[in-house]
Scaffold this motif. Structure first.
Motif, PDB file in Angstrom:
ATOM      1  N   ARG A  28       0.827  -1.204   0.000  1.00 34.18           N
ATOM      2  CA  ARG A  28       0.000   0.000   0.000  1.00 34.18           C
ATOM      3  C   ARG A  28       0.866   1.261   0.000  1.00 34.18           C
ATOM      4  NH1 ARG A  28      -5.877   0.812   2.964  1.00 34.18           N
ATOM      5  NH2 ARG A  28      -6.716   1.937   1.192  1.00 34.18           N
ATOM      6  N   PHE A  29       1.947   1.228  -0.819  1.00 38.05           N
ATOM      7  CA  PHE A  29       2.789   2.421  -0.972  1.00 38.05           C
ATOM      8  C   PHE A  29       2.870   2.861  -2.421  1.00 38.05           C
ATOM      9  CE2 PHE A  29       3.661   2.946   3.253  1.00 38.05           C
ATOM     10  CZ  PHE A  29       4.527   2.058   3.863  1.00 38.05           C
ATOM     11  N   THR A  30       1.859   2.497  -3.226  1.00 39.55           N
ATOM     12  CA  THR A  30       1.962   2.825  -4.656  1.00 39.55           C
ATOM     13  C   THR A  30       1.909   4.340  -4.860  1.00 39.55           C
ATOM     14  OG1 THR A  30      -0.419   2.492  -4.769  1.00 39.55           O
ATOM     15  CG2 THR A  30       0.967   0.664  -5.499  1.00 39.55           C
ATOM     16  N   HIS A  31       1.450   5.093  -3.883  1.00 43.78           N
ATOM     17  CA  HIS A  31       1.406   6.563  -4.002  1.00 43.78           C
ATOM     18  C   HIS A  31       2.792   7.177  -3.801  1.00 43.78           C
ATOM     19  CE1 HIS A  31       0.361   5.033  -0.030  1.00 43.78           C
ATOM     20  NE2 HIS A  31       0.996   6.046   0.491  1.00 43.78           N
ATOM     21  N   VAL A  32       3.742   6.396  -3.240  1.00 43.41           N
ATOM     22  CA  VAL A  32       5.077   6.960  -2.930  1.00 43.41           C
ATOM     23  C   VAL A  32       5.763   7.447  -4.202  1.00 43.41           C
ATOM     24  CG1 VAL A  32       7.404   6.374  -2.136  1.00 43.41           C
ATOM     25  CG2 VAL A  32       5.404   5.691  -0.784  1.00 43.41           C
ATOM     26  N   ALA A  33       5.762   6.617  -5.237  1.00 37.95           N
ATOM     27  CA  ALA A  33       6.459   6.990  -6.482  1.00 37.95           C
ATOM     28  C   ALA A  33       5.858   8.276  -7.059  1.00 37.95           C
ATOM     29  CB  ALA A  33       6.341   5.853  -7.491  1.00 37.95           C
ATOM     30  N   GLU A  34       4.563   8.424  -6.955  1.00 35.40           N
ATOM     31  CA  GLU A  34       3.905   9.630  -7.512  1.00 35.40           C
ATOM     32  C   GLU A  34       4.242  10.857  -6.669  1.00 35.40           C
ATOM     33  OE1 GLU A  34       3.227   7.350 -10.299  1.00 35.40           O
ATOM     34  OE2 GLU A  34       2.388   9.348 -10.552  1.00 35.40           O
ATOM     35  N   LEU A  35       4.259  10.678  -5.336  1.00 33.30           N
ATOM     36  CA  LEU A  35       4.599  11.826  -4.472  1.00 33.30           C
ATOM     37  C   LEU A  35       6.051  12.240  -4.695  1.00 33.30           C
ATOM     38  CD1 LEU A  35       2.751  10.736  -1.174  1.00 33.30           C
ATOM     39  CD2 LEU A  35       2.148  12.671  -2.664  1.00 33.30           C
ATOM     40  N   ARG A  36       6.936  11.264  -4.974  1.00 32.96           N
ATOM     41  CA  ARG A  36       8.340  11.601  -5.241  1.00 32.96           C
ATOM     42  C   ARG A  36       8.458  12.435  -6.511  1.00 32.96           C
ATOM     43  NH1 ARG A  36      12.545   8.095  -3.208  1.00 32.96           N
ATOM     44  NH2 ARG A  36      13.412   8.057  -5.308  1.00 32.96           N
ATOM     45  N   ARG A  37       7.579  12.180  -7.480  1.00 34.97           N
ATOM     46  CA  ARG A  37       7.595  12.973  -8.708  1.00 34.97           C
ATOM     47  C   ARG A  37       7.279  14.438  -8.391  1.00 34.97           C
ATOM     48  NH1 ARG A  37       7.083  11.837 -13.438  1.00 34.97           N
ATOM     49  NH2 ARG A  37       5.290  13.154 -13.865  1.00 34.97           N
ATOM     50  N   MET A  38       6.575  14.640  -7.266  1.00 38.53           N
ATOM     51  CA  MET A  38       6.223  16.021  -6.869  1.00 38.53           C
ATOM     52  C   MET A  38       7.274  16.596  -5.926  1.00 38.53           C
ATOM     53  SD  MET A  38       2.119  15.553  -6.370  1.00 38.53           S
ATOM     54  CE  MET A  38       1.795  17.313  -6.236  1.00 38.53           C
ATOM     55  N   GLY A  39       8.404  15.908  -5.823  1.00 40.07           N
ATOM     56  CA  GLY A  39       9.507  16.470  -5.033  1.00 40.07           C
ATOM     57  C   GLY A  39       9.555  15.978  -3.609  1.00 40.07           C
ATOM     58  N   ALA A  40       8.675  15.027  -3.246  1.00 42.17           N
ATOM     59  CA  ALA A  40       8.729  14.502  -1.868  1.00 42.17           C
ATOM     60  C   ALA A  40       9.985  13.643  -1.714  1.00 42.17           C
ATOM     61  CB  ALA A  40       7.491  13.671  -1.590  1.00 42.17           C
ATOM     62  N   ASP A  41      10.481  13.584  -0.471  1.00 46.39           N
ATOM     63  CA  ASP A  41      11.674  12.769  -0.185  1.00 46.39           C
ATOM     64  C   ASP A  41      11.221  11.574   0.654  1.00 46.39           C
ATOM     65  OD1 ASP A  41      14.923  13.412   1.427  1.00 46.39           O
ATOM     66  OD2 ASP A  41      13.951  11.576   0.699  1.00 46.39           O
ATOM     67  N   ILE A  42      10.917  10.456  -0.034  1.00 50.80           N
ATOM     68  CA  ILE A  42      10.355   9.283   0.667  1.00 50.80           C
ATOM     69  C   ILE A  42      11.134   8.047   0.226  1.00 50.80           C
ATOM     70  CG2 ILE A  42       8.270   7.919   1.126  1.00 50.80           C
ATOM     71  CD1 ILE A  42       6.645  10.240  -0.122  1.00 50.80           C
TER      72      ILE A  42
END
Ligand code: EPZ
Length: 415
Positions: free
Chosen positions: A330-344
């Motif tokens: 349930r971390f499929t949103h991580v890759a998308e948030l990283r595209r927005m500059g998140a550091d995860i």
């Protein structure tokens, strides 16, 4: 392909009215299969999943009619106890027809749900419970084929806590002979809402909402007239929307008591939360503090809020550790948030979120229902224009979310 376009950076101000709970409405609609006659179920949100469920019920010979936020179900004509693959594969909650069909008709043929983005999500415990109640259960060509002359009460222990498993067995047990005890039952508020609806139909149930539920079987039930509880996950999503935009939102027609874990964490992150009856006033602060999250079964922090609070943590002034204990992917949103500059950094069931000063808008893709909500929340805070694709995921679980957000000042539209 429709997308949602957000020009971020606006503080949300205003109020929002919460819709009925998707995960209470679906099992309560399934309960309409347990007896003939007109059931009226109110406060049912306009969601794709509810429409799909309606098609499954109609396919069986049950009438399903929407009158604004009321659904009228009449399963008098129930003839074909079957839920086909092409409908079930779009919505796993279809498995909720299994228990009611076996109890009402003595047989059911329901497609196995198949895979899901967030995990394998097997239904072995549902099937174990039905067998304990005396049903014969076979798997044939991708379908569960269950039959029972008469269900008999049993003592059922779930070694893994399962929400829909508890709901399926609780519904089936209402018409079984004798007493059924469900031990290590799920305690989610949606279980208690379903139990209240079943009791309204004449079922005898005690302990719903605790980990031991006792059901005394009855010989017949009567049609219900029931109002579905507010959606605690939609509520939590708007709580985060206020915090992430440093806004001030009055959330109305909600049930604050269902969100203790979420509100505690949002307060720890620095937002101000004021509860008055069935409203929550959330005031965001410019400084977001990091918090550690471990998702657990209710009353712990809900897995359905994990993606949303992760979006908030991407802007915290420190590092947060998020541990997803319920689903394995349930971390499929991580890759998308990283595209927005998140550091995860996500590793297995743990994600390390290092806060950044700001998110930068980007084209992103929704991968599942709650991931799409987390991308909207990130887009509301990011500088610039965020375009979210595959928003059919969003429509499964949020009613008019862009209207509700733009009414509070968000620059958001469906294109
Ligand atoms: C319900 O799914 C919700 N759906 C989910 O919400 C929610 O994420 C989930 O509960 C957990 O809270 C509905 O209520 C319609 P589980 P459910 O059975 O019942 C394992 C959303 O966003 N398990 O409680 O399918 C399973 O793999 C959705 O609205 C078995 O091993 O979840 C999981 O790891 C997403 N065997 C864990 O238990 C079984 O027979 C919890 O699953 C059943 C479950």
């Amino acid at each position: 392909m429709k997308t949602i376009v957000i020009n971020g950076g606006k503080k949300l101000r205003g109020e929002v009215v919460i819709s009925g709970a998707k995960n209470a409405a679906l099992p309560i609609l399934a309960a309409g299969l347990l007896c003939a006659g007109k059931h009226r179920i109110s406060n049912v949100p306009r969601l794709a999943d509810v429409t799909t469920f309606g098609r499954i019920l109609q396919n069986m010979g049950t009438s399903f009619e929407r009158q604004d936020h009321d659904i009228i179900i009449d399963s008098t004509g129930l003839a074909n106890p079957e839920a086909p693959y092409d409908l079930v594969r779009t919505m796993r909650a279809s498995v909720l027809v299994l228990g009611p069909l076996v109890a009402r008709m003595g047989k059911a043929r329901v497609s196995l749900p198949g895979g899901c983005a967030i995990g394998a999500r097997p239904i072995n415990l549902h099937l174990m419970g039905l067998e304990k109640l005396g049903a014969t259960v076979e798997i044939e060509h991708g379908y569960v084929v269950a039959s029972a002359k008469k269900l008999r009460g049993a003592h059922i222990y779930f070694d893994t806590i399962t929400v829909t498993g508890t709901e399926n067995i609780m519904m089936a047990a209402t018409l079984a002979e004798g007493e059924t005890t469900i031990e290590n039952a799920a305690r989610e508020p949606e279980i208690a809402d379903l139990a209240n609806a079943l009791i309204r139909m004449g079922a005898k149930i005690e302990g719903a909402g605790t980990d031991v539920i006792k059901i005394q079987g009855v010989t017949s039930l009567q049609p219900m007239d029931y109002i579905v509880m507010p959606d605690r996950i939609e509520t939590g999503t708007f709580v985060i929307a206020a915090a992430i935009t440093n806004g001030s939102i009055l959330i109305k027609n909600c049930f604050p008591g269902h969100l203790d874990a979420v509100l505690a964490k949002v307060k720890e992150a620095g937002a101000e939360v004021v509860i008055t009856g069935n409203t929550i006033h959330v005031i965001g602060k410019s400084q977001i503090r990091p918090v550690n999250i471990k998702t657990l079964e209710y009353p712990g922090f809900p897995t359905d809020m994990q993606a949303q609070i992760m979006s908030l943590m991407t802007l915290a002034d420190g590092t947060s550790v998020i541990n997803e204990t319920i689903f394995e992917n349930r971390f499929t949103h991580v890759a998308e948030l990283r595209r927005m500059g998140a550091d995860i950094e996500a590793e297995g069931r743990t994600a390390i979120v290092k806060g950044v000063q700001k998110l930068s808008a980007a084209p992103v893709m929704a991968t599942d229902l709650r991931a799409s909500a987390s991308l909207i929340l990130a887009g509301l805070a990011a500088e610039g224009q965020t375009v979210i694709s595959r928003i059919y995921h969003l429509d499964r679980g949020y009613e008019n979310i862009e209207q509700k957000l733009s009414a509070m000042g968000a620059d958001i539209k469906r294109v």
